[in-house]
Structures are given as structure tokens and as C-alpha cells.
Design a protein around this motif. Structure first.
Motif, PDB file in Angstrom:
ATOM      1  N   GLN A 218      72.211  17.930  13.978  1.00 24.84           N
ATOM      2  CA  GLN A 218      72.991  16.801  14.448  1.00 24.84           C
ATOM      3  C   GLN A 218      74.321  17.317  14.958  1.00 24.84           C
ATOM      4  O   GLN A 218      75.157  17.778  14.175  1.00 24.84           O
ATOM      5  CB  GLN A 218      73.200  15.762  13.345  1.00 24.84           C
ATOM      6  CG  GLN A 218      73.900  14.502  13.832  1.00 24.84           C
ATOM      7  CD  GLN A 218      74.010  13.443  12.754  1.00 24.84           C
ATOM      8  OE1 GLN A 218      74.199  13.756  11.579  1.00 24.84           O
ATOM      9  NE2 GLN A 218      73.886  12.177  13.144  1.00 24.84           N
TER      10      GLN A 218
ATOM     11  N   TYR B  14      66.260  19.038  11.037  1.00 26.83           N
ATOM     12  CA  TYR B  14      66.959  18.403  12.143  1.00 26.83           C
ATOM     13  C   TYR B  14      68.315  19.068  12.322  1.00 26.83           C
ATOM     14  O   TYR B  14      68.897  19.590  11.375  1.00 26.83           O
ATOM     15  CB  TYR B  14      67.212  16.915  11.849  1.00 26.83           C
ATOM     16  CG  TYR B  14      65.982  16.054  11.742  1.00 26.83           C
ATOM     17  CD1 TYR B  14      65.391  15.820  10.506  1.00 26.83           C
ATOM     18  CD2 TYR B  14      65.432  15.440  12.860  1.00 26.83           C
ATOM     19  CE1 TYR B  14      64.275  15.004  10.378  1.00 26.83           C
ATOM     20  CE2 TYR B  14      64.314  14.621  12.749  1.00 26.83           C
ATOM     21  CZ  TYR B  14      63.744  14.407  11.502  1.00 26.83           C
ATOM     22  OH  TYR B  14      62.643  13.597  11.387  1.00 26.83           O
TER      23      TYR B  14
ATOM     24  N   ARG C  37      76.680  22.404   7.011  1.00 28.33           N
ATOM     25  CA  ARG C  37      77.569  22.410   8.176  1.00 28.33           C
ATOM     26  C   ARG C  37      77.778  23.844   8.605  1.00 28.33           C
ATOM     27  O   ARG C  37      78.367  24.635   7.869  1.00 28.33           O
ATOM     28  CB  ARG C  37      78.899  21.749   7.832  1.00 28.33           C
ATOM     29  CG  ARG C  37      79.811  21.502   9.014  1.00 28.33           C
ATOM     30  CD  ARG C  37      81.048  20.715   8.585  1.00 28.33           C
ATOM     31  NE  ARG C  37      80.694  19.413   8.045  1.00 28.33           N
ATOM     32  CZ  ARG C  37      80.569  18.322   8.771  1.00 28.33           C
ATOM     33  NH1 ARG C  37      80.771  18.362  10.078  1.00 28.33           N
ATOM     34  NH2 ARG C  37      80.264  17.177   8.197  1.00 28.33           N
TER      35      ARG C  37
ATOM     36  N   PHE D 160      70.126  19.151   8.811  1.00 30.88           N
ATOM     37  CA  PHE D 160      69.551  18.338   7.741  1.00 30.88           C
ATOM     38  C   PHE D 160      68.091  18.699   7.552  1.00 30.88           C
ATOM     39  O   PHE D 160      67.324  18.808   8.512  1.00 30.88           O
ATOM     40  CB  PHE D 160      69.640  16.850   8.081  1.00 30.88           C
ATOM     41  CG  PHE D 160      71.017  16.279   8.014  1.00 30.88           C
ATOM     42  CD1 PHE D 160      71.739  16.017   9.166  1.00 30.88           C
ATOM     43  CD2 PHE D 160      71.614  15.991   6.779  1.00 30.88           C
ATOM     44  CE1 PHE D 160      73.011  15.490   9.110  1.00 30.88           C
ATOM     45  CE2 PHE D 160      72.888  15.465   6.716  1.00 30.88           C
ATOM     46  CZ  PHE D 160      73.594  15.213   7.875  1.00 30.88           C
TER      47      PHE D 160
ATOM     48  N   GLY E  98      68.228  15.719   2.816  1.00 31.58           N
ATOM     49  CA  GLY E  98      69.148  16.486   2.006  1.00 31.58           C
ATOM     50  C   GLY E  98      70.575  16.228   2.464  1.00 31.58           C
ATOM     51  O   GLY E  98      70.807  15.565   3.480  1.00 31.58           O
ATOM     52  N   PRO E  99      71.564  16.787   1.741  1.00 33.03           N
ATOM     53  CA  PRO E  99      72.976  16.516   2.044  1.00 33.03           C
ATOM     54  C   PRO E  99      73.481  17.219   3.299  1.00 33.03           C
ATOM     55  O   PRO E  99      74.557  16.883   3.786  1.00 33.03           O
ATOM     56  CB  PRO E  99      73.705  17.024   0.803  1.00 33.03           C
ATOM     57  CG  PRO E  99      72.801  18.070   0.248  1.00 33.03           C
ATOM     58  CD  PRO E  99      71.411  17.622   0.540  1.00 33.03           C
TER      59      PRO E  99
END
Lengths: 114, 116
Positions: free
Chosen positions: B37, B35, B112, B90, B108-109
């Protein structure tokens, strides 16, 4: 096709109740709820399946009305730890492999103040 | 169990550069997802996989590629990075028994990524 959530944002005092709604234009098989704190990954809260079953998780519960293609998340006696953005996820269109994809909603930002 | 791990945590790319975002899960999940975001927005599905060797496009696949040679790993490749790909990425996994519907997704974390 993205589910629509309402409200977009809400501010509550600790101990107050909140309701977050998720509405889809398509027939649904299941609805998922996730919470995401700022700068972190989404974390699963609960799944609701066809049949209108209401589920609970501590002081957080949810309902699923498949006829209305809607789900609501209920937060009772909110705590500071409930702050975050809540997303609903609905089973997406049938793919080549079946019904495995979630389509996430627009999100509801919840802020709890002391 | 470490769950779902992603590397790197942060990355800055120049326009036109390429990179691979790594994702590994140790839960023996058959389904894996990528994904993105964007700031203040929801999650958009890029690609997903239902098992080793099987992948399919999600909602926003343009500019990305994936492969799944093992159950554990699901890397995401960005070719010719563009500023529009600046986002948080993600990876998630779930176990699906084929009975219908979608099971819990574990995330997962995140990575960025900034493209300048």
C-alpha cells in the motif's frame, strides 16, 4: 480492472448519513467492504454475495446490485469512530486456482467531525 | 489466537540490499496474501498462496519472491531493493472452502519499509 469508488473523500458532522459507492467493469461474484484507520491494517466489515442481498452491521449496511456491477455502503447516524478510509474489494479474474483473489478499490476517505 | 503477525514493523534498506518480511498466522487458514500500500493509495496484491507449496503472482510481483513451506508461514523476499519498493506491506489470510468466491481476509499490522 480496479473497482472505482465514489466519492474519493467526504466530510460529515457526527450524526449525518453517508453513502459510498463501488463500481466494477466486470461481472462480480461478491463484494467485500473494509475500513482502515490511519496507520492501521484494514478491518473487515461485511461481504455481499450474488443475489442482491443487503446486509447490515450495526448502523452500517450495504447493498449489491450484480446486474449493475455496483455496491453501496450506507453509514447511518455516523459516529466519530466511523472515520477512516473505506475500501471495497471485488472478486478478481479467475486465476489458475479459481476465484480467490480480491481486487481492492481506490478507497474513500471519510472524516467525521463533532 | 494472535491472528496474523508480521515482522519487522519498520525497516530502512539501502538500494540494492535484500530482506525477508515475515508473516505467520495461527488460524489454520489455507489462503495467504501479500499486499503493498503506497501512501494515500489502495492495496495492490503482490503474491498469494492457496496452500503449502502453492503460490501465484498477483498484480505487482516484480522484484519480489515468496515461498510457502508450511500452512502458518508465508515470507516475502525482496531482492535488490529499489526506492519504488518503499511502501507499507500487509500480509493477510483467509479460509477458503473451495465453494467459490473469497472469504473474509484477516490482515496483519503491516511492515513499513523505506528504501533509500
Amino acid at each position: 480492472q480496479q473497482p472505482v469508488q465514489s466519492p474519493q473523500a467526504v466530510i460529515l458532522r457526527e450524526g449525518e448519513d453517508a453513502v459510498i459507492n463501488c463500481s466494477s467493469s466486470k461481472a462480480l461474484y461478491s463484494v467485500h467492504w473494509y475500513r482502515q484507520k490511519h496507520g492501521e491494517a484494514p478491518v473487515f466489515l461485511m461481504i455481499l454475495l450474488k443475489g442482491g442481498e443487503q446486509k447490515g452491521h450495526d448502523k452500517i449496511s450495504a447493498s449489491f446490485n450484480e446486474k449493475k456491477q455496483q455496491s453501496s455502503l450506507y453509514l447511518t447516524a455516523s459516529q466519530l469512530s466511523y472515520s477512516g478510509t473505506y475500501f471495497c474489494g471485488t472478486d478478481g479474474p479467475i486465476s489458475n486456482f479459481g476465484n480467490e483473489k480480491l481486487t481492492f478499490g481506490t478507497g474513500t476517505r471519510l472524516t467525521i467531525i463533532p | 489466537n494472535a491472528g496474523v503477525t508480521q515482522t519487522p514493523k519498520f525497516r530502512i534498506l539501502k538500494i540494492g540490499q535484500s530482506m525477508t518480511l515475515q508473516c505467520t498466522q495461527d488460524m489454520n487458514h489455507n489462503y495467504m496474501y501479500w499486499y503493498r500500500q503506497d501512501p494515500g493509495m489502495g492495496l495492490k496484491l503482490i503474491y498469494y498462496s492457496v496452500g503449502a507449496g502453492i503460490t501465484d503472482k498477483g498484480e505487482v510481483p516484480n522484484g519480489y519472491n515468496v515461498s510457502r513451506s508450511t500452512t502458518e508461514d508465508f515470507p516475502l523476499r525482496l531482492e535488490l531493493a529499489a526506492p519504488s519498493q518503499t511502501s507499507v506491506y500487509f500480509c493477510a489470510s483467509s479460509y477458503e472452502d473451495g465453494a467459490g468466491g473469497t472469504d473474509t481476509q484477516y490482515f496483519g499490522p503491516g511492515t513499513r519499509l523505506t528504501v533509500l
